[in-house]
Design an enzyme around this catalytic site. Sequence first.
Site, mmCIF file in Angstrom:
data_model
loop_
_atom_site.group_PDB
_atom_site.id
_atom_site.type_symbol
_atom_site.label_atom_id
_atom_site.label_comp_id
_atom_site.label_asym_id
_atom_site.label_seq_id
_atom_site.Cartn_x
_atom_site.Cartn_y
_atom_site.Cartn_z
ATOM 1 N N ASP A 1 0.823 -1.222 0.000
ATOM 2 C CA ASP A 1 0.000 0.000 0.000
ATOM 3 C C ASP A 1 0.854 1.269 0.000
ATOM 4 O O ASP A 1 0.422 2.307 0.489
ATOM 5 C CB ASP A 1 -0.959 0.029 1.205
ATOM 6 C CG ASP A 1 -1.782 -1.230 1.338
ATOM 7 O OD1 ASP A 1 -2.404 -1.631 0.340
ATOM 8 O OD2 ASP A 1 -1.799 -1.826 2.433
ATOM 9 N N HIS B 1 -3.741 -1.827 -6.692
ATOM 10 C CA HIS B 1 -3.061 -0.593 -7.056
ATOM 11 C C HIS B 1 -4.103 0.427 -7.510
ATOM 12 O O HIS B 1 -4.951 0.120 -8.346
ATOM 13 C CB HIS B 1 -2.056 -0.827 -8.186
ATOM 14 C CG HIS B 1 -0.882 -1.652 -7.762
ATOM 15 N ND1 HIS B 1 0.056 -2.136 -8.649
ATOM 16 C CD2 HIS B 1 -0.485 -2.075 -6.539
ATOM 17 C CE1 HIS B 1 0.974 -2.814 -7.982
ATOM 18 N NE2 HIS B 1 0.659 -2.796 -6.713
#
Length: 458
Positions: free
Chosen positions: A18, A46
């Site tokens: 992340d 993503h």
Amino acid sequence: MKASKGRNVVVVGTQWGDEGKGKLVDWLTESAQGVVRFQGGHNAGHTLVINGVKTALHLIPSGIMRPGVKCYIGNGVVLSAGKLFEEIEGLEKAGVEVRSRLRVSEACPLILPFHAALDVAREAAREHGGAEKIGTTGRGIGPAYEDKIARRALRVQDLKYPERFAAKLRELLALHNHVLSTFLGSANFQFGDALKPYITGGQVQFEPVFDEAMRHAEMLKPMMADVSRELNEAHAAGANLLFEGAQGTLLDVDHGTYPYVTSSNCVAGNAAAGSGVGPGHLHYILGITKAYCTRVGGGPFPTELDWETPGTPGYHMSTVGAEKGVTTGRSRRCGWFDAALLKRSAQVNGLSGLCITKLDVLDGLRELSLCVGYELDGERIDLLPMGAEEIARCVPIYENIAGWTESTVGVTRYEDLPSNARRYLERIEQVTGVPIAMISTSPDRDHTILMRHPYAAD
């Protein structure tokens, strides 16, 4: 800075995932002709923001948003064909051409419904037995990698041979249904709606799995390829390639906070094994790191803050940074930047440079803390130890650094950053020993400070 030809860059996360890799991969593809996923599966998430429009990708490389860029799913990825086509259809509805630009390695192991069933049932069994959950996404990633390592996986190339596929599928179902029923008590378990069409009485059924796989086979055949060969031919012809890592270094199955890790190698070295391109052809390793730390799920997190109480720095990071997982929607735990952790990541990845993301999230915090080491069992150390047990005993040693009240959102020149923000970044460079190449100041593609171009000649 002008990009050179025939140069290959690997992008990896340096924390627990992340970190904002998707945006940077998308930005870098302006200089690349091909983007490669080399590990993980649809547990990755993503997020790209282009002209204010948000796009979430889980399997397809982020380069798909750049017209003309070829995208490759390498042999190191475990593939859910169903999730792949969901993603393709979503992109096509948005006007993105995918099928003519995407190549899928025939050597990819397949994720099938019984893998997800095993994943979900195991987590439930851990919870029922009083053990701490690993925090998997429940998407079957780990069980699919288990089949690969045990040399029994069904792979993409098997979809071309229905009779062979059916025989191997029956063998796998016999094994995994035995585990589900005998060891995990699946007959008494309530599976979610996504798995119900495949399961009767706690057993995964052959017909729905086989029929769906054959439907996917026909759609997948035009995209099947010898990805290793195509990548090496592209490199020989002078193409710039970008290798897009998923998750992060501290989730690597070997180098992460084991056992609170994913089931693949997330480090830069796996870009070679997971794509079939030799390590001598990987020229620059870019490590993506947030200006603070986050983590989803269980496992040790030395610099974790209280991120649920309003008015605290952790709450500021959580809310301003919108810290929820792209794939699961789970809240991310938040904490101060950990430079000792980053030193470990720099070592195992051989980082050439850093990209600091979400610097703008720290706007408004008057004082920041930077972890420069730990106290472990009475001894001071300056590098994250190996394994969850020792990491859980680490007490962070902080340096306090003045924050800034000015906005950094959208800044694209280093000299325009607040002086305290520059000092913070310079201290990160000093402690970790890795130069900063790029800085992200918002989710938007164009809000990026470039200091050293990864594709520029040395």
